[in-house]
Design a protein around this motif. Sequence first.
Motif, mmCIF file in Angstrom:
data_model
loop_
_atom_site.group_PDB
_atom_site.id
_atom_site.type_symbol
_atom_site.label_atom_id
_atom_site.label_comp_id
_atom_site.label_asym_id
_atom_site.label_seq_id
_atom_site.Cartn_x
_atom_site.Cartn_y
_atom_site.Cartn_z
ATOM 1 N N GLY A 290 27.469 33.007 38.735
ATOM 2 C CA GLY A 290 26.078 33.137 38.322
ATOM 3 C C GLY A 290 25.549 31.863 37.701
ATOM 4 O O GLY A 290 26.306 30.942 37.376
ATOM 5 N N GLN A 291 24.240 31.807 37.538
ATOM 6 C CA GLN A 291 23.576 30.637 36.980
ATOM 7 C C GLN A 291 23.530 30.733 35.460
ATOM 8 O O GLN A 291 23.169 31.776 34.909
ATOM 9 C CB GLN A 291 22.157 30.520 37.540
ATOM 10 N N MET A 292 23.916 29.644 34.784
ATOM 11 C CA MET A 292 23.955 29.593 33.322
ATOM 12 C C MET A 292 23.048 28.470 32.811
ATOM 13 O O MET A 292 22.900 27.439 33.462
ATOM 14 C CB MET A 292 25.387 29.335 32.818
ATOM 15 N N GLN A 293 22.493 28.680 31.630
ATOM 16 C CA GLN A 293 21.659 27.653 31.007
ATOM 17 C C GLN A 293 21.931 27.645 29.509
ATOM 18 O O GLN A 293 21.955 28.699 28.863
ATOM 19 C CB GLN A 293 20.174 27.927 31.276
ATOM 20 N N TRP A 294 22.158 26.438 28.942
ATOM 21 C CA TRP A 294 22.437 26.328 27.516
ATOM 22 C C TRP A 294 21.907 25.005 26.978
ATOM 23 O O TRP A 294 21.553 24.099 27.738
ATOM 24 C CB TRP A 294 23.942 26.458 27.252
ATOM 25 N N ARG A 295 21.864 24.897 25.642
ATOM 26 C CA ARG A 295 21.370 23.690 24.981
ATOM 27 C C ARG A 295 22.503 23.044 24.197
ATOM 28 O O ARG A 295 23.226 23.711 23.458
ATOM 29 C CB ARG A 295 20.206 24.022 24.043
ATOM 30 N N THR A 296 22.658 21.737 24.354
ATOM 31 C CA THR A 296 23.711 21.004 23.661
ATOM 32 C C THR A 296 23.249 20.592 22.267
ATOM 33 O O THR A 296 22.082 20.778 21.892
ATOM 34 C CB THR A 296 24.103 19.743 24.445
ATOM 35 N N ARG A 297 24.163 19.995 21.493
ATOM 36 C CA ARG A 297 23.833 19.543 20.141
ATOM 37 C C ARG A 297 22.734 18.488 20.169
ATOM 38 O O ARG A 297 21.906 18.409 19.265
ATOM 39 C CB ARG A 297 25.089 18.973 19.476
ATOM 40 N N ALA A 298 22.715 17.688 21.226
ATOM 41 C CA ALA A 298 21.702 16.637 21.332
ATOM 42 C C ALA A 298 20.338 17.185 21.728
ATOM 43 O O ALA A 298 19.364 16.433 21.803
ATOM 44 C CB ALA A 298 22.151 15.596 22.350
ATOM 45 N N GLY A 299 20.268 18.485 21.985
ATOM 46 C CA GLY A 299 19.001 19.085 22.369
ATOM 47 C C GLY A 299 18.767 19.116 23.859
ATOM 48 O O GLY A 299 17.710 19.569 24.318
ATOM 49 N N ASP A 300 19.742 18.644 24.635
ATOM 50 C CA ASP A 300 19.594 18.650 26.091
ATOM 51 C C ASP A 300 19.849 20.049 26.636
ATOM 52 O O ASP A 300 20.783 20.735 26.211
ATOM 53 C CB ASP A 300 20.592 17.678 26.730
ATOM 54 N N GLU A 301 19.019 20.449 27.574
ATOM 55 C CA GLU A 301 19.229 21.722 28.248
ATOM 56 C C GLU A 301 20.007 21.485 29.534
ATOM 57 O O GLU A 301 19.657 20.615 30.331
ATOM 58 C CB GLU A 301 17.896 22.408 28.541
ATOM 59 N N VAL A 302 21.062 22.256 29.705
ATOM 60 C CA VAL A 302 21.953 22.096 30.855
ATOM 61 C C VAL A 302 21.950 23.385 31.660
ATOM 62 O O VAL A 302 22.005 24.482 31.093
ATOM 63 C CB VAL A 302 23.396 21.769 30.405
ATOM 64 N N ALA A 303 21.878 23.250 32.967
ATOM 65 C CA ALA A 303 21.965 24.401 33.867
ATOM 66 C C ALA A 303 23.098 24.156 34.848
ATOM 67 O O ALA A 303 23.241 23.058 35.394
ATOM 68 C CB ALA A 303 20.653 24.615 34.609
#
Length: 610
Positions: free
Chosen positions: A242-255
């Motif tokens: 499945g598709q996942m999306q999260w935010r790193t400590r640096a504020g970057d959003e990763v999918a």
Amino acid sequence: MQGDLGEHRRRRGRRFLWFFGVSSLPPAWPERAAWGTAPSLRAWQTAALRGYLDRNPRDFLAVATPGAGKTTFALTVAAELLGRRLVDRLIIVAPTEHLKLQWAEAAARAGLPIDPTYSAGKGKISSDYVGVAVTYAGVGVNPLAMRIRTERFKTLVILDEIHHAGDSLTWGEGVREAFEPAARRLALTGTPFRSDVNPIPFVTYRPGPDGIPVSAADYTYGYAEALADHVVRPVLFLAYSGQMQWRTRAGDEVAASLGEPLTKDLTAQALRTALDPEGSWMPSVLAAADKRLSEVRRHVPDAGGLVIASDQDSARAYAKLLRSITGEAATVVLSDEKASSKKISQFSENDRRWMVAVRMVSEGVDVPRLAVGVWATTTSTPLFFAQAVGRFVRARTRGEIASVFLPSVPTLLSYASELEVQRDHVLGKAKGDADDADWFAAEEDLMARAQAGEAASADLEAVPFEALGSEARFDHALYDGAQFGHEGEVQVGSEEEMDFLGIPGLLEPDQMRALLRQRQEDRRKVRKPAAEERPADSIADVTTHEHLAVLRRELNGLVASWHHRTGQAHGITHAALRKECGGPAAAVANAAQLQKRIDQIREWAMRKTS
């Protein structure tokens, strides 16, 4: 006191049946006896017992897959040695408090009263007991007191799951000091491998082909043998991506998509996103698992399910999700709750649908009716995987099948593919080895938390991370080392997913393989005419980069599964597929060429399984 002990032996002796010249115990849990065990010992238990009595060794290591009946074997040995006056007392060492209680209950059913409340330094016990049950942690606290007790009598020490003891670890040091003077030592394990350089106490090592010492078991009964003997259930693994999306400590959003080739860090973050109870992935997978459980319960009415969670907060959240899905409260077992053993026992005896346990509690769960599992933990060591899957393989009726739902993570899928591989403890590997560096370190940390009580989510909070969203898709099924699935993306709740969730709960292994192939082939036949009837103006829709990406993911997943099954490198497999099917490299191949390779590797897998 000697007279009381002699009378106890006479009473105990009258309780045992005699089978081929040796005593035969009833199963540890006679009300829910595994298929084929009562009233006599299983074939492997009889063979191991004969080997033990013929050799009469001081140390003996029995390696038997979880669910095979190590407890019954060990208690039979204990009864024989006590009856022949070769030992006077019994000490059982278990990893957890719950397992200690289980041993005492099993021993009581076998006519061997054991005190599970004993602690090192307590002193005398009631004359009604022939022994005590303690934990490795308890031995480590006061090994000298246990040594004194061991020296006072001719003692048999049963070391359950001895892989938890290592010389440089507190438990291992305590075990060696406490039980070095024992008259007999019987070590048991279902997973004998470790990844560090510490020898396991009282285990014999012999040089391997490369000169590195390898543990030598005195008797081995693996999962493949137990499966052939119908002692354990076969396991159907159902993998979800499945598709996942999260935010790193640096504020970057990763999918990213779970199941795609990712770095180790990205895979870990994608997995944590999937396991977030606030997302869509976990509710979807729990709903799918409950559908599977409903199908199993049509044939096995009291079948139950277990969700293995990473931490206490997640466990409670998953229980709420299950209640919303099923309308029934789930049993929640937390490692630091005093009532955890009672909850497990109650769940074992009732017919409630679901239990949620935190990590290492799973090793202490002995509930034969468990048939469906959900892997919802970030822990991914081979030792933990083997122990956790072992909770679902205890067979009661011939034809039962265990179903375990997994995130589509390469590490977990490789463990699932290699479930039947037998491993031994190898000494001499450097702790920095990439493949093995922290297998057992992680296990010891988990066990320590299970004993001491863990703070919910403490380790996860140390890593800056924010899950933003997730969705689940059915990826494929793994059975007997072979992969089965449908072309393209399979949505949760679709008919294609139900092809696998709706498999009957009672099937022989050959019937299961045949049914999986048939459903895969039937769906392929339905899809092919539909594709041919598609209007010409829709052709562009199926040759877009999205569709090609789906096909490449499917092909890469099949190639990875083939690697785990055969050991053949990915590049060699891709080259062989190109040679067989024609066309350019996968990165520039068209949809038809990719599909042809997918069909070809599936055919290879079927031929190898046949």
